[in-house]
Design an enzyme around this catalytic site. Structure first.
Site, PDB file in Angstrom:
ATOM      1  N   LYS A  69       0.891  -1.146  -0.114  1.00 31.95           N
ATOM      2  CA  LYS A  69      -0.091   0.021   0.035  1.00 31.95           C
ATOM      3  C   LYS A  69       0.895   1.135   0.090  1.00 31.95           C
ATOM      4  O   LYS A  69       0.460   2.396  -0.751  1.00 31.95           O
ATOM      5  CB  LYS A  69      -0.974   0.192   1.022  1.00 31.95           C
ATOM      6  N   ASP A 105     -10.135   2.179   2.781  1.00 32.93           N
ATOM      7  CA  ASP A 105     -10.079   1.269   3.924  1.00 32.93           C
ATOM      8  C   ASP A 105     -10.943   2.205   4.922  1.00 32.93           C
ATOM      9  O   ASP A 105     -11.929   1.587   5.612  1.00 32.93           O
ATOM     10  CB  ASP A 105      -8.668   1.071   4.645  1.00 32.93           C
ATOM     11  N   ALA A 131      -0.391   0.815  15.627  1.00 29.85           N
ATOM     12  CA  ALA A 131       0.109   1.949  15.070  1.00 29.85           C
ATOM     13  C   ALA A 131       0.596   1.882  13.661  1.00 29.85           C
ATOM     14  O   ALA A 131       1.510   2.265  13.327  1.00 29.85           O
ATOM     15  CB  ALA A 131       0.831   2.797  15.970  1.00 29.85           C
ATOM     16  N   ALA A 134      -2.443  -0.252   9.116  1.00 35.74           N
ATOM     17  CA  ALA A 134      -3.722  -0.420   9.086  1.00 35.74           C
ATOM     18  C   ALA A 134      -4.425   0.804   9.789  1.00 35.74           C
ATOM     19  O   ALA A 134      -5.602   1.372   9.342  1.00 35.74           O
ATOM     20  CB  ALA A 134      -4.340  -1.700   9.588  1.00 35.74           C
ATOM     21  N   TYR A 220     -10.771 -10.662   9.734  1.00 35.37           N
ATOM     22  CA  TYR A 220     -11.938 -11.532   9.904  1.00 35.37           C
ATOM     23  C   TYR A 220     -11.504 -12.962   9.706  1.00 35.37           C
ATOM     24  O   TYR A 220     -10.316 -13.065   9.055  1.00 35.37           O
ATOM     25  CB  TYR A 220     -12.933 -11.067   8.724  1.00 35.37           C
TER      26      TYR A 220
HETATM   27  P1  ATR Z   1      -0.619  -3.478   9.522  1.00 34.92           P
HETATM   28  O1  ATR Z   1      -0.388  -2.901   7.927  1.00 34.92           O
HETATM   29  O2  ATR Z   1      -1.315  -4.699   9.432  1.00 34.92           O
HETATM   30  O3  ATR Z   1      -1.011  -2.396  10.333  1.00 34.92           O
HETATM   31  P2  ATR Z   1       2.008  -3.144  10.571  1.00 34.92           P
HETATM   32  O4  ATR Z   1       2.261  -1.895   9.764  1.00 34.92           O
HETATM   33  O5  ATR Z   1       3.380  -4.212  10.370  1.00 34.92           O
HETATM   34  O6  ATR Z   1       1.002  -4.005   9.927  1.00 34.92           O
HETATM   35  O7  ATR Z   1       1.578  -3.063  12.139  1.00 34.92           O
HETATM   36  C1  ATR Z   1       1.304  -3.984  12.902  1.00 34.92           C
HETATM   37  C2  ATR Z   1       0.719  -3.526  14.096  1.00 34.92           C
HETATM   38  O8  ATR Z   1       0.323  -4.489  14.825  1.00 34.92           O
HETATM   39  C3  ATR Z   1       1.790  -2.776  14.914  1.00 34.92           C
HETATM   40  O9  ATR Z   1       1.072  -1.568  15.542  1.00 34.92           O
HETATM   41  C4  ATR Z   1       2.581  -3.905  16.011  1.00 34.92           C
HETATM   42  O10 ATR Z   1       2.751  -3.218  16.829  1.00 34.92           O
HETATM   43  P3  ATR Z   1       4.550  -2.643  17.092  1.00 34.92           P
HETATM   44  O11 ATR Z   1       4.326  -1.248  16.357  1.00 34.92           O
HETATM   45  O12 ATR Z   1       4.907  -2.430  18.735  1.00 34.92           O
HETATM   46  O13 ATR Z   1       5.198  -3.645  16.300  1.00 34.92           O
HETATM   47  C5  ATR Z   1       1.217  -4.511  16.122  1.00 34.92           C
HETATM   48  N1  ATR Z   1       1.450  -6.087  16.679  1.00 34.92           N
HETATM   49  C6  ATR Z   1       1.761  -6.867  15.751  1.00 34.92           C
HETATM   50  N2  ATR Z   1       1.873  -8.083  16.572  1.00 34.92           N
HETATM   51  C7  ATR Z   1       1.214  -7.625  17.860  1.00 34.92           C
HETATM   52  C8  ATR Z   1       1.106  -8.520  19.286  1.00 34.92           C
HETATM   53  N3  ATR Z   1       1.370  -9.614  19.346  1.00 34.92           N
HETATM   54  N4  ATR Z   1       0.505  -7.692  20.385  1.00 34.92           N
HETATM   55  C9  ATR Z   1       0.314  -6.324  20.054  1.00 34.92           C
HETATM   56  N5  ATR Z   1       0.446  -5.514  18.936  1.00 34.92           N
HETATM   57  C10 ATR Z   1       0.985  -6.252  17.906  1.00 34.92           C
END
Ligand code: ATR
Length: 274
Positions: A69, A105, A131, A134, A220
């Protein structure tokens, strides 16, 4: 003489399980639009080349999903205001004057909550978990609904603080880590983390969901997600997964490309059956 259908596709990696081809085929059948829509697996680092090739072969537009994206945002000559804010594009529209980019989205989430489920976001206390990409995609549309407050909580607190700062001109938004949520209460909790991939839920304190609170998971699945179960166990009035948002963001893309709105309720129901 039969004319060739207009060509669209979704690009991502992985992409095999994408529901988008089925959704757009249902939209096209319903609205009588003559188009073809397929899923294309793109190698990491290969997005721009693949998008250019698709356009040069006569493609009219693309949906873009994880992990491209941000690449699609760079690729778009003319990003919409909300795509520019998000730094992410999920819909490309190929026009003679250039490549338009949008991010549907956020509008998809808002439509699912407000139109399909009758939820009013204005004046609510919203907690947004995560953060990453998404979250960036839905922040502006959420803030434009004028919630009383929007808190972004993330495992890495600095990322939440940084995002809150970047969107602070649009409303009351703040950022923190999960440990700072003790004693707070929210009307709506939206899960935009990828914790669900490991069937996990971010660590949230007891009592964080208001008595008449709602939960919404952007993810989902055929079974209730970990976060949907979390909400149900805590007495959420509704604990929804992201299937409705998926269909609504697709409808927004379809409208951008074709100028007609498909009816989404029957498509959500068809996908829910499997
Ligand atoms: P996306 O595009 O799906 O948002 P991303 O940019 O990799 O994917 O972000 C994943 C998010 O899920 C981040 O906020 C991540 O937290 P960090 O910034 O601390 O890495 C969060 N995340 C992933 N696994 C997690 C977990 N087990 N518990 C809590 N937060 C999680």
């Amino acid at each position: 003489m039969t004319t060739q259908p207009d060509r669209y596709a979704v690009m991502g990696n992985p992409i095999a399980h994408s529901k988008s081809p089925r959704i757009h085929a249902l939209f096209a059948a319903q609205t009588g639009q003559h188009l073809e829509y397929r899923a294309i697996l793109v190698e990491k680092g290969g997005f721009a080349a693949a998008a250019r090739a698709f356009r040069e072969a006569g493609g009219k537009g693309l949906n873009v999903t994880v992990p491209f994206k941000q690449d699609a945002w760079v690729f778009a000559d003319l990003p919409s205001v909300r795509a520019e804010r998000a730094g992410a594009v999920n819909t490309l529209i190929f026009e003679s004057g250039g490549v338009r980019g949008d991010n549907t989205d956020g509008p998809g989430l808002i439509r699912d909550l407000t139109v399909n489920h009758g939820y009013r976001l204005t004046g609510q206390r919203i907690l947004l978990l995560g953060a990453g990409g998404a979250t960036r995609g839905i922040l502006q549309p959420l803030l434009l609904e004028r919630p009383a407050q929007l808190v972004i909580a993330n495992r890495t607190a600095d990322k939440a603080l940084e995002l809150a700062l970047r969107f602070s001109d649009l409303g009351r938004v703040s950022g923190c880590g999960f440990t700072e949520l003790g004693g707070r209460r929210f009307d709506l909790i939206v899960n935009a983390t990828s914790a669900g991939l490991e069937d996990a839920v971010p660590p949230l304190p007891d009592g964080i969901l208001a008595a008449d609170g709602w939960c919404y998971d952007l993810m989902y699945g055929s079974e209730p997600t970990a976060f949907v179960r979390w909400g149900l166990e805590r007495g959420a009035v509704r604990s929804l997964d992201g299937l409705g948002m998926l269909v609504e963001q697709a409808a927004e893309s379809f409208h951008l490309w074709r100028g007609v709105w498909p009816e989404t309720g029957s498509v959500i129901a068809a996908l829910r059956v499997g």
